[in-house]
Write an enzyme that holds these catalytic residues in place. Structure first.
Site, PDB file in Angstrom:
ATOM      1  N   ASN B 250       0.954  -0.977  -0.053  1.00  0.00           N
ATOM      2  CA  ASN B 250       0.042   0.002   0.074  1.00  0.00           C
ATOM      3  C   ASN B 250       0.877   1.206  -0.035  1.00  0.00           C
ATOM      4  O   ASN B 250       0.488   2.434  -0.093  1.00  0.00           O
ATOM      5  CB  ASN B 250      -0.928   0.067   1.316  1.00  0.00           C
ATOM      6  CG  ASN B 250      -2.388  -0.564   1.062  1.00  0.00           C
ATOM      7  OD1 ASN B 250      -2.915  -0.123   0.053  1.00  0.00           O
ATOM      8  ND2 ASN B 250      -2.742  -1.769   1.509  1.00  0.00           N
ATOM      9  N   CYS B 338      -7.012  -1.258   9.262  1.00  0.00           N
ATOM     10  CA  CYS B 338      -6.521  -2.009   8.306  1.00  0.00           C
ATOM     11  C   CYS B 338      -6.103  -0.945   7.071  1.00  0.00           C
ATOM     12  O   CYS B 338      -5.629  -0.202   7.238  1.00  0.00           O
ATOM     13  CB  CYS B 338      -7.675  -2.903   8.172  1.00  0.00           C
ATOM     14  SG  CYS B 338      -9.443  -2.402   8.166  1.00  0.00           S
ATOM     15  N   TRP B 342     -12.835  -0.288   7.894  1.00  0.00           N
ATOM     16  CA  TRP B 342     -14.390  -0.708   8.036  1.00  0.00           C
ATOM     17  C   TRP B 342     -14.503  -2.329   7.867  1.00  0.00           C
ATOM     18  O   TRP B 342     -15.743  -2.801   8.137  1.00  0.00           O
ATOM     19  CB  TRP B 342     -15.132  -0.104   6.954  1.00  0.00           C
ATOM     20  CG  TRP B 342     -14.816   0.029   5.597  1.00  0.00           C
ATOM     21  CD1 TRP B 342     -14.612  -1.340   4.920  1.00  0.00           C
ATOM     22  CD2 TRP B 342     -14.909   0.746   4.538  1.00  0.00           C
ATOM     23  NE1 TRP B 342     -14.133  -0.960   3.757  1.00  0.00           N
ATOM     24  CE2 TRP B 342     -14.525   0.464   3.355  1.00  0.00           C
ATOM     25  CE3 TRP B 342     -15.295   2.280   4.752  1.00  0.00           C
ATOM     26  CZ2 TRP B 342     -14.299   1.249   2.268  1.00  0.00           C
ATOM     27  CZ3 TRP B 342     -15.090   3.099   3.522  1.00  0.00           C
ATOM     28  CH2 TRP B 342     -14.598   2.632   2.464  1.00  0.00           C
TER      29      TRP B 342
END
Lengths: 601, 610
Positions: B250, B338, B342
């Site tokens: 990411n 995370c 959600w």
């Protein structure tokens, strides 16, 4: 110290010592250890031993070895005592510390030349009930002595040297529990419903079949001479006998060993007659062979075999292969290893490769098949494998539990065990000599009886109201089959029991269990008589690992015990509130959740 | 039926997956909301109801001698195998179901047409049943360190957060706004649960837009404010629930995770819970195992192992246990995220709260927990459950996993939940049913736009009405267990037959402990009621008694005041023994061992307990 009497069930228990007014010990014959034992005990007492068990706080105290027990008494206060029946020890592992150059002797032989002192050792005791104890013992010599003493004492071969012959529990008479003769009672029950079966004493001196009891049920139409000749045609003399009469439709479940057909396709008119008279003209019966068709065929080479169609035209053979012997023992060992390995990655894979649950499923399926032939098809069924003492009994006993509500009461279940396992000649002494730590030691060990208990547990899970007894009884039976203070599971058959005078010289487990306050512990609070057949589901989703047994010493059970206490309270509260007035409900004392389990844990 | 049928097809068979019993013919009806199958020849009218919204797939299988098979898979793991006589009919049913089961517009969802004939006031009351402010109050908030702020009332901080959020008092508006620009989708750190005993807080957010080197002063101040709100502990945990590799990947996209050097006194930790795609495919594999036709024990166990499902459940549970431990034992505040915060974040925060606080193990508390951590905080129910025709890659059993974790806890702690397995199954059903407004949309803002508070009903009052049948008879009350410390060794996780093979009744225990215990309780209540009535009558019938007489009316009155059993004897079936489903729409599957070669027909034989 050796004069104290251990707790009644022989299992280790940590119990606060009772008040001084009630002595916890009684003189027993063990007081004077026979010579044979005292020679085996190299060191009788060691101070300052640390005992540790998974999930429980460690205890430090004095360790004593007596003829039959290992006793750890906590010091300095002595408020805890741990008793372990040495027979319960399955394997002893020892490790000595701080030695550097020293290699401990592999055998107990040359202990005298221990040259290092001031060091310590650890003994790991793997028990037959799957518990693991660790003892840290100061002094290497002491450690090795203790280890070899335990090894020697735990492998005494002679039945009559075993603890049941010395154990004299208070409040029980020697003959109690033995006088019940479940077979005769069973026969009377059968006789009240049919005259097709009679009680034969052809085996009264064990000459027809050494592994059968003196009295067995055979077809009323055949005489003892025929039976005796049929016996000669069956392995070990185990001729077909009645195991269960199904009153609903008059069908019957029989069991035997394999016929001695052999490579030359021998026949035996008497055996054919015995089986022939059972069936009316045109009636069909089923033979459930607990071996694969191939294995049964191969058995001919070594003198065994199956009933050929041509000689037994009315009987149809079904093969359902059930593992026993070494494969089953290996399965048990692998499962116990998988359970002990904490935090391992592929738990389900290990569970699968142990194959234990496959054995459970297969046993239940085959029992259902037998039960179905009887109940649904209305056909008589003969079950046998090779010797007829292992998987045969597994199937016939389970089928009865499925079909017959009277086997599902506490008394009825004891009767079933007595008839179908003990008197039927399941060789307990051979099969249960060693438990899951017995890597490649014996060839005769196999946990058939444990597999049966597991199947019963599966039934109790699927029909939680239909068995009068609970898990605790099954655990107690497992423990006692492998190491016991009682004579019930000693020896391999009735003949040996009579030679060893088991019934005269030992106490019966049943007598102990059936004492009112003891009995209470084994009852299922949810029981209510169910007159129907209980067909279990054998889908893999319906079969579970019996955690209460295989993880008994590994997973904490406090919350599950509390749940059972709660169930008991709800059910009993309900029963009593219908009799008593409302105000009393809350005053009912809350059962101590640990009370029922302390003995076992 | 009073409903209008869109379609009615005669001569339809419903096959039983597991037995070879001859299937009888029946009639299949389609209404606007349900598929209804009625067995024609049954002595007792046997109906199978399937809600269109529950249907996840409809398949036409190759023609058989019996007719045209249609296989329906449901989101609540019901599998129905119909065989239809005429090809035309089969095609009609197929196309109708495809359309009915995949609504395109939200207005087509059942909740907007569901009309339980309830007054407007009661409907509105229903929506007010769960008040999250009360839960924060229970934690002592607002207090010196934490405040409830409406800074998000116009969704300027974060469009997927509710208007009111709980942040540290020390965090100024500038800090909040600054932090929101540094967090993926503006999901800033907010309070999830405050452990009153030691002031350690459980907070949640999304990943920081850290990339390889970006920093944000306000975000650093935000974390500092959270840490300082708990003076008892010099550090705080920052937990990234993703596998480290995923988090690192990411960073290349300008997101990532916190750099320990930039934040003061944080302890950073990864907990490897896999992403929604891995979970979706794991469930798929699990369901294939559950549907195998007469599998061997090895097939089943190997399949279960290879699905990885229980391993994922364990990962979620382990994370929850870690958070609870950090809060309780290390007295440390924890910030969890995370990617978007959600899915996995919702799972582990709600699980940790459940482990820490017995309130969440009551009916009301569990509803609060779901409203707070899942609904309010923007778990995308609509996407994850596939409520509307949309991207199948967005569907994932994240909530199912949470429900299963709760069930696993029930197995280990049978007396610590006020509700039983059935309550979990009810909730799980309605997450997918779209019958109530609670789980529609993806976040609070969207639910406002859909006007669900005006147009639909809330699920919770309906479940509370059924408390008696959903309760756990073994529940030992609020105070019996405080924190739960579950065992998370692999063997502690069991296959949940009551969920994934719920409609295969033959696999379940044949006698239901839960029902038995519930009836014990209700009998007791009835007996007590009648006893107290009798006691009340006693003095009247007998006339005043000389001395003792005056005490008995009092005793009677006291007993009458407590018609329900006291808390301490309420409880839950040892779910170990329980046998879940109680919904009307079930098909029966009996799969006893039976020899095929005997060709026996087995219809009865299921021993029934009286």
């Amino acid at each position: 110290m050796a004069s104290r009497s251990p707790p009644a069930l022989g299992g280790p228990l940590l119990a606060p010592r009772l008040s001084p007014a009630v002595p916890t010990w009684h003189p027993t014959r063990a007081e004077a250890a026979p010579m044979e034992f005292s020679e085996l005990i190299k060191t009788a007492t060691v101070e300052n031993v640390l005992l540790s068990r998974p999930g429980l706080p460690a205890v430090r105290g004095t360790l004593c070895i007596t003829s039959h027990h290992l006793l750890l008494s906590s010091s300095p206060r002595g408020d805890l005592e741990l008793w372990l029946l040495i027979r319960n020890v399955d394997a002893v592992e020892k490790r000595v510390h701080n030695l550097g150059w020293y290699q401990p002797p592999r055998t107990a032989g040359s202990l005298r030349d221990t040259r290092v002192s001031g060091s310590s050792g650890t003994i790991t005791l793997r028990c037959k009930d799957l518990k693991v104890l660790q003892l840290e013992i100061p002094g290497m010599e002491e450690c090795l002595n203790i280890a070899s003493s335990i090894e020697a004492l735990s492998s005494v071969d002679s039945v009559m040297m075993m603890y049941p012959f010395f154990y004299r529990p208070p409040g029980l008479r020697l003959q109690q529990g033995w006088h019940q003769s479940p077979l005769e009672r069973h026969f009377q029950q059968v006789a009240s419903q049919t005259s097709q079966w009679r009680l034969s004493t052809v085996n009264r001196d064990f000459s027809a079949c050494p592994s059968y009891p003196p009295a067995v049920m055979v077809p009323a139409a055949v005489g003892d001479d025929v039976v005796a000749k049929a016996a000669a045609f069956r392995q070990g003399g185990r001729f077909p006998v009645l195991s269960y009469f199904h009153p609903k439709n008059g069908t019957a479940l029989l069991r035997s060993s394999q016929p001695l057909t052999g490579p030359n396709r021998r026949r035996c008119r008497e055996d054919e007659k015995l089986l022939g008279t059972i069936l009316d003209e045109g009636e069909r019966g089923f033979i459930i062979d607990t071996r694969s068709a191939q294995a049964a065929k191969q058995a001919r080479m070594s003198g065994g075999g199956t009933e050929p169609k041509s000689s037994y035209p009315q009987w149809r053979r079904l093969h359902r292969a059930l593992d026993r012997g070494r494969p089953l023992q290996e399965s048990f060992i692998r499962l116990v290893e998988a359970c002990a390995e904490q935090g391992m990655d592929r738990w389900l894979g290990r569970l699968e490769s142990s194959r234990w649950l496959s054995h459970v499923k297969a046993a239940l399926s085959t029992a259902c098949l037998a039960a179905q032939c009887l109940d649904r098809e209305g056909c008589k069924v003969l079950v046998h494998g090779a010797e007829g003492t292992d998987t045969t009994l597994l199937v016939t006993a389970l089928a009865q539990l499925i079909l017959d509500p009277s086997c599902r009461s506490l008394e009825g279940f004891q009767g079933l065990l007595e008839r179908e396992w003990i008197q039927a000649g399941h060789p307990f002494q051979l099969r249960c000599a060693r438990s899951a730590s017995s890597h490649g030691r014996g060839k005769q060990e196999a946990p058939l009886f444990l597999l049966f208990l597991d199947c019963v547990w599966q039934l109790s899970r699927q029909f939680p109201f239909s068995l009068e007894f609970g898990e605790q009884l099954l655990l107690t039976l497992f423990d006692n089959a492998y190491a016991s203070s009682y004579g019930t599971f000693l020896c391999n058959n009735e003949k040996e029991r009579s030679l060893c005078k088991v019934k005269e010289s030992t106490h019966s487990l049943w007598a102990w269990l059936n004492q009112p306050e003891e009995r209470q512990k084994y009852l299922n609070p949810l029981y209510s008589h169910n007159p129907l057949v209980i067909w279990p589901s054998v889908e893999p989703q319906s079969i579970q690992l019996w955690q209460g047994l295989f993880l008994r010493w590994i997973r904490p059970s406090q919350h599950l015990d509390e749940a059972w206490a709660e169930i008991r309270r709800l059910v009993e509260g309900n029963n009593s509130s219908s009799k008593e007035s409302t105000g009393k409900r809350l005053s009912q004392s809350f059962p101590d959740p640990t009370a029922g389990t302390q003995n076992g844990r | 039926f009073h409903a209008v049928f869109l379609l009615q097809v005669e001569n339809v068979k419903l096959l039983d997956r597991y037995t070879n019993r001859k299937a009888v013919s029946g009639t299949l009806y389609l209404t606007a909301t349900h598929l209804i199958y009625v067995e024609a020849s049954a002595e007792v009218r046997k109906e199978t109801w399937i809600l269109h919204h529950h249907i996840s797939s409809v398949e036409k299988l190759p023609l058989t001698t019996a007719g045209y098979p249609l296989l329906i898979h449901c989101k609540n793991f019901h599998v129905a195998h119909f065989v239809i006589g005429q090809e035309r009919d089969c095609q009609d049913v197929f196309t109708s179901l495809l359309k009915l089961s995949q609504p395109v517009k939200p207005e087509e969802l059942y909740a907007f047409s569901y009309n339980p004939k309830m007054s407007k006031e009661n409907r509105e009351m229903g929506w007010k049943l769960i008040d999250l402010r009360l839960d924060y109050q229970r934690m002592g908030i607002p207090n010196d360190s934490w405040e409830i702020t409406d800074i998000n009332k116009d969704y300027e901080v974060c469009s997927t957060y509710p208007p009111e959020i709980v942040v540290p008092r020390a965090a100024t508006k500038a800090v909040v706004m600054g932090s929101s620009r540094f967090r993926s989708r503006g999901r800033i750190p907010v309070l999830s649960y405050l452990y009153k005993e030691n002031n350690a807080a459980l907070c949640r957010c999304s990943q920081p837009l850290a990339g390889f080197s970006a920093r944000c002063l306000e975000d650093e101040q935000m974390l500092q404010a959270i840490r300082e709100a708990n003076p008892g502990c010099p550090f705080m945990y920052v937990v990234d629930t993703r596998p480290k590799l995923n988090a690192m990947a990411n960073r290349a996209a300008g997101k990532g995770y916190e750099n320990e050097d930039n934040y003061e006194n944080i302890r950073f930790k990864f907990i490897g819970i896999e992403n929604i795609h891995v979970m979706r495919s794991s469930l798929q594999k699990l369901l294939e195992v559950c549907e195998m036709k007469s599998p061997s024990m090895s097939d089943f166990l190997t399949g279960l192992e290879n699905s990885g499902w229980l391993r994922h459940i364990k990962a979620v549970m382990d994370a929850g246990v870690f958070l609870a431990k950090a809060v309780r034992e290390e007295r440390a505040s924890v910030l969890v995220h995370c990617s978007d915060g959600w899915d996995r974040t919702a799972q582990v925060c709600s699980l940790a709260s459940l482990l820490l606080d017995p309130f969440y193990r009551t009916f009301k508390g569990f509803m609060v927990l779901i409203e707070k951590e899942w609904i309010a905080m923007g778990h995308k129910f609509s996407h994850r459950c596939g409520h509307l025709d949309g991207d199948p890659k967005e569907v994932s059993p994240v909530f199912t996993q949470f429900v299963e974790c709760v069930w696993q806890l029930m197995q280990q702690f049978p007396c610590s939940f006020e509700f039983s397995e059935r309550f979990l199954l009810e909730i799980h059903d309605h997450v997918y049913s779209c019958q109530f407004g609670n789980f529609l949309g993806t976040c609070h803002k969207e639910r406002e736009e859909l006007r669900i508070f005006e147009k639909t009903h809330s699920l919770w009052p309906f479940l509370l009405q059924r408390k008696q049948e959903l309760r756990n008879p073994l529940y030992r009350g609020f105070t019996a267990y405080k924190e739960l410390q579950p065992n998370t060794l692999p063997f502690s996780f069991q296959f949940w037959c009551g969920m994934y093979n719920r409609f295969d009744k033959g696999m379940h225990p044949k006698q239901c402990v839960l029902d038995q215990l519930l009836s014990c309780i209700s009998q007791k209540v009835t007996l007590e009621d009648s006893a107290s009535q009798l006691e009340n009558k006693l003095p009247i019938l007998d006339g005043p008694l000389p001395s003792k007489g005056c005490t008995s009316p009092e005793a009677g009155a006291a007993a009458a005041k407590a018609p329900t059993p006291p808390q301490d004897c309420a409880g839950g079936a040892a779910p170990v023994l329980s046998n879940g489903p109680s919904l009307g729409q079930q098909k029966h599957k009996e799969s006893p061992a039976q020899p095929q070669d005997l060709g026996a027909s087995r219809e009865d034989g299921q021993a029934q307990h009286q």
